[in-house]
Structure formats: C-alpha cells, structure tokens
Design an enzyme around this catalytic site. Structure first.
Site, mmCIF file in Angstrom:
data_model
loop_
_atom_site.group_PDB
_atom_site.id
_atom_site.type_symbol
_atom_site.label_atom_id
_atom_site.label_comp_id
_atom_site.label_asym_id
_atom_site.label_seq_id
_atom_site.Cartn_x
_atom_site.Cartn_y
_atom_site.Cartn_z
ATOM 1 N N LYS A 174 23.830 56.198 50.621
ATOM 2 C CA LYS A 174 23.156 56.308 51.908
ATOM 3 C C LYS A 174 21.736 55.762 51.822
ATOM 4 C CE LYS A 174 22.245 59.993 55.321
ATOM 5 N NZ LYS A 174 22.486 61.432 55.573
ATOM 6 N N SER A 231 24.422 62.022 59.799
ATOM 7 C CA SER A 231 23.640 60.824 59.592
ATOM 8 C C SER A 231 24.185 59.912 58.494
ATOM 9 C CB SER A 231 22.193 61.220 59.250
ATOM 10 O OG SER A 231 22.130 62.025 58.083
ATOM 11 N N SER A 282 25.758 66.232 58.133
ATOM 12 C CA SER A 282 25.620 64.786 58.008
ATOM 13 C C SER A 282 26.600 64.124 57.049
ATOM 14 C CB SER A 282 24.185 64.426 57.595
ATOM 15 O OG SER A 282 23.287 64.742 58.621
#
Length: 574
Positions: free
Chosen positions: A137, A212, A236
């Site tokens: 990420k 996210s 997330s």
C-alpha cells in the site's frame, strides 16, 4: 481622483490580486499533479521495457501456469527450483501492467526490486516467501519512494528507510515491486485522490474497490499480485477485500510492526490500527503471517510482542462455539449481506459447530460517541492540518465541511437535527475538541465498553464471532454518503480484535428486489440513500467478517479457513 474612486480602484486591485494568486496557485498545483503523473508513467514504461526484454530472452515463456498457482504452491515451486524467481517476477509485472491500465491501481514501481531479485537468487537460506512478488500500500514506507497518502504535499518526499514490514518481507525472500493506490488522506473507503485518480473495481468499473487499501484489493483480484500488504484503522483491509471478493485480515494492532507506516491522523491512540495481508485465499494469509511473525521483526521493532505464529491453534479441528449476528437495528445491511451471514451460519451448524446469537453491545452509543470522538478528539485539527493547502478531492468533503464549521454553529446544527436525524445530531456533538480530562474520560469509556463486550462474550462462552462486513461493493461516489456503515468494521479496531473477511456468496436478483423495499429505523439521509449505495450489484461478491479476541489471530484465521472450506464445498456440489 476622488475618495470614492480611489476606494473603488483599490477594491478592484485587491480582487484582481486575489484572483491572480488563486490562479497562480491552481497552476502550480496542476503542474505538481502533472509531474507526478508523468513520473508514474515513466515508472510504468520502465516496467514495460523490463518485461519486453524478458520476453525476448524467453520466447517460450508461459505465464498462465504461474498465475494460476496459489501462494503456497508458488512458494513450493520457487523453493524446489522448478520455477525461477525471474520467471515469476516478470510474469506478475506483466500482468500488473495490463491490470493497472484497466483499473488504475498502481502508483509506483519499486525499481529496487530488480536488485532484490538478484539477491534472492543466491541466498544462504531461502525464506518462507522466497522469490514471491509482493505489492504494498502507498502508505507503507519504501526507501527512496514517496508515501503520498494521495496528497500533493507528500510528493517528492522519499522515505529514508524501509518500513519494518518491508524489511521483514525482504528478509523472508519476498520481492516488493509496486505500490498501490489509496483515497486522499486514507480516511475513506473509496479509492480516489487528486494525484493518481480513481481506482475502479475490477469486477464492475462503476463500483469502487473500497478503501483505504483499495489499490491492493483491486490488483490482487485482477491477478496482478498474489500477495499484498494493507493497513486498517476502520476497515481499510476488510472493506476492499469484501468489495473485491478476496480474503484479508486485520491482526491485533501490535502483532505486526507499524514502524515506518504513515498514519492518516498522527498521534491518535483511541483506535488501534493494524497492518496485515490480503490475498486470494486464507492459507496465503496464514503463510504471510508465518513469515512476518519471526525473530527478525521482533529484533527490528522491540515494541512488538515476540509471539511467533501459533501453528497448533491454526491447525486445530475441534468444533467451535460461534456467536453471530446478521445485522443491527442501528445500521442497515444489504439483503445479500444478511443472507451471506445466515447461509454461513447454516453451513457451520451442519459441520458440527455451535452457533449462538450475539447482540452487538449498544452499537448506537459506540458509533455516535466513541468512534467519532476517538478519531477527532482534537476537533479534527490534525486531520485539517494534513489537508491544509490540498485541492479538494472526491473523498471526505462532508467530514471536512463539518470540521471547518465553527463549534457554536455545529452545536446549533446538531440541535436542529436532533429530531429529524438523531444519528447525525449525536455524531456532530461528538466531533469537538476535548480537554485532557475529557480525553481521559473517553479512554475510560472505551475500556468500559470493551469490558462489557468481553463480559458478554465470556457469558456466552464463545470462541469466535461471525458478523457482517460492508458489501456488496458500493457505487463510485457513494462511500462518503454512507460513512456510518463503517461501524461494522470500525468496532473491531476499537476493541483491537483480529478480524478478517472471506467471500461466501454473490448478489442475486432476489437480493436486488428485496433491496428496493428495504427500510431503516431512522428514515434519515443514510437510510434514504442506502439503496443507491449498493444497487445494481447482481453477481458481485459478498463476504462475511470473522472475529476473535485480541491476540487470538491464529484462531481468527482458523475460523476463516473453516468458512472458506465449507463455502467451497457448497459451491462444488452439483
């Protein structure tokens, strides 16, 4: 010139100056964005050149057999030499390039991966993830590369060192090779920002992949990555995994080092963030945790408890005592989600497990008081500072407008909405700056809430919990319009429980018809918009959430594996 004329001229000059400054600032921001996009394009072109060179040197290379392997199988073939790290690396790089051109999920190529690839070819000891390409990420630091959080101010701010989790991946022989997209500031479960744009769901481009860790979910589901690392402070990891139809787990907050991972709200301690793996299946998650929970991580970050992976718990076969709930009266869930929990409960009962109804402890109090107060204990000042000077993005506009509203006006709005939208009214009251005394009181409230939850868990003598996660995938543009739905995942960050998701079914036409008549208990803006949030989702995956008590991460994985196995057995029946 008479005084009136002078004043008029000065006003005109002032307005012109303001407009000129705004124009110049906008031009500067646009140039910054264009430069970032060109840099990413060059990185993708670099990947393409390397893939092209590999194909020229290996004209008979067949990617399909490699891409079809599950992670444990791939690791086995890499370790015994039947597959070379180069063939796997360039196969996944090629697939990633094709995928990101379609769904816009990759933000950066980690060119250091080439030297890492050369290093893993000559190891004294092959690690558990030897030769495995891994995506990470955006917010996870990688030396020499930005962790942007989708913010212009974080461009051209390369990390000085790898995050601990990246160092451990390399220690275990893995090859981190790309970074993936996120929503602006991370505090959203969409996946869109002004720097890299919108990532779309690979199964339906009108849907979001979630956030996210949305870029991770989309890339893995598309086959461009076999293993990804995400972060989770409110769902997330779990929400993108559910929206995209893959597996993911948020371990206990301090089980995996967060050193070198950039948070969205630096300094807040009320809610526990977690870092964890995302993959196609549960066994891949377990393999990743085996690799990460090693002496090297405990050495690099002594704040992490030295607890290696508990194989005995994960491999146990005894029947489980499982609490469950299909929904709560406070927050709507889709008909397909209720059915997913119900059908999974029936499968578990048939397999010999005991299912016990469990009522979430006062979810309204948790959502309106604890969850909002924890994130915005400073009245949102840290979050606003993070976004200061940034162009307005597609995510979080509602939250920003609330946080920018003066406290007295916000209180007046809360009072006005107390009758027509009590949920919104209570949340507005909680989004205020707290004194030290009030903050300590909040921490005490969280501890008391957690104890009530544990007492009920113990009273029912539960091993694990089966419950909803958000889903199916939301239509693009709607996550911020239904932010209240994150309570189903956020709850287990506050309780610091390990929680994972497993896809178990898909949306049917019957689910869609039932959605049209679904009504909430409040008839407020969230209840009214819910149908628009999830409609037109026939065929999309629906997952369930599996939860265990803190530090019982292996038990959570064992439960997820059982759900996955029973679901696969059901779908394989004629």
């Amino acid at each position: 010139m008479n005084p009136a004329g002078l004043i008029s001229a000065l006003l005109c000059c002032s307005v012109a100056t303001v407009l000129l400054l705004k124009w110049r600032r906008r031009r500067r921001l646009l140039r910054t964005i264009e430069a970032a996009k060109r840099r990413r394009e060059r990185a993708l072109e670099q990947m393409g050149d390397l893939v092209g060179k590999f194909k020229e040197q290996n004209p008979g290379h067949q990617p399909s057999p490699i891409l079809s392997l599950a992670l444990p199988e791939l690791c086995g073939k890499l370790r015994d030499g039947s597959l070379s790290p180069e063939s796997v690396f360039y196969t996944y790089m090629d697939k990633t390039l094709k995928v990101t051109r379609d769904i816009n999920c990759v933000t950066d190529y980690l060119e250091d991966s080439e030297s890492q690839l050369r290093q893993v070819k000559k190891p004294e000891k092959k690690g558990l993830l030897y030769g495995v390409p891994v995506s990470i990420k955006d917010s996870i630091n990688y030396k020499g590369h930005d962790s942007t959080l989708g913010l212009l101010k974080r461009l051209n701010q390369p990390a000085a060192a790898d995050a601990v989790v990246v160092q451990v991946l390399k220690h275990q022989g893995a090859v981190p090779f790309v970074k993936t997209n996120i929503p602006q500031s991370l505090l959203s479960y969409d996946c869109n920002n002004v720097v890299f744009g919108q990532t779309v769901n690979p199964l339906d481009h009108t849907k979001t992949p979630g956030g996210s860790s949305g870029g991770e979910g989309a890339l893995i589901k598309s086959g461009g990555s076999i293993l990804g690392i995400g972060t989770d402070v409110g769902g997330s990891i779990r929400i993108p995994a559910a929206f995209c139809g893959i597996c993911g787990i948020k371990p206990t907050g301090d089980r995996i080092s967060k050193k070198g991972v950039v948070p969205c709200i630096r300094g807040q301690k009320a809610v526990a963030a977690g870092i964890g793996p995302m993959a196609r299946d549960v066994e891949s998650l377990a393999l990743c945790l085996r690799a990460l929970l090693c002496d090297e991580m405990f050495r690099l970050d002594p704040t992490v408890p030295p607890l290696p992976f508990n194989e005995q718990v994960y491999s146990d076969f005894r029947p489980l005592r499982i609490g469950y709930y299909e929904a709560s009266s406070y927050i709507l869930v889709s008909p397909s989600m209720k059915r997913a929990v119900r059908e999974t409960k029936q499968l578990l009962e048939k397999a010999g497990h005991t299912l016990v109804p469990f009522e979430p402890i006062n979810l309204e109090y948790f959502t309106s008081h604890i969850s909002v107060s924890g994130f915005f204990g400073d009245g949102g000042a840290t979050f606003l500072e993070l976004l200061e000077g940034e162009p307005e993005g597609a995510n979080g506009r509602d939250i920003l407008s609330i946080l920018k509203t003066p406290v007295l006006l916000r209180s007046l709005i809360a009072w006005t909405f107390s009758l027509i939208s009590p949920r919104l009214s209570n949340i507005l009251r909680s989004m205020k700056e707290k004194s030290v005394k009030e903050l300590w009181k909040l921490h005490a409230d969280i501890t008391e809430y957690f104890q009530e939850f544990i007492d009920e868990w113990r009273r029912l003598d539960l091993d694990v919990l089966l419950c909803p996660v958000l889903g199916p995938a939301f239509n693009i543009g709607y996550p911020e319009k239904y932010s209240v739905g994150s309570a189903y995942t956020l709850l287990y960050n506050y309780l610091d429980c390990p929680a994972g998701v497993v896809p178990v079914t898909t949306v049917t036409r019957e689910d869609e018809e039932e959605l049209k008549s679904l009504r909430g208990h409040y008839n407020d803006m969230w209840d009214k918009v819910f149908e628009k949030v999830v409609k037109e989702a026939v065929g999309l995956p629906v997952a369930v959430q599996c939860v265990a008590l803190p530090w019982q991460d292996e038990l959570c994985l064992r439960f997820m594996k059982e759900v996955e196995k029973l679901t696969m057995q059901k779908t394989s029946l004629p």
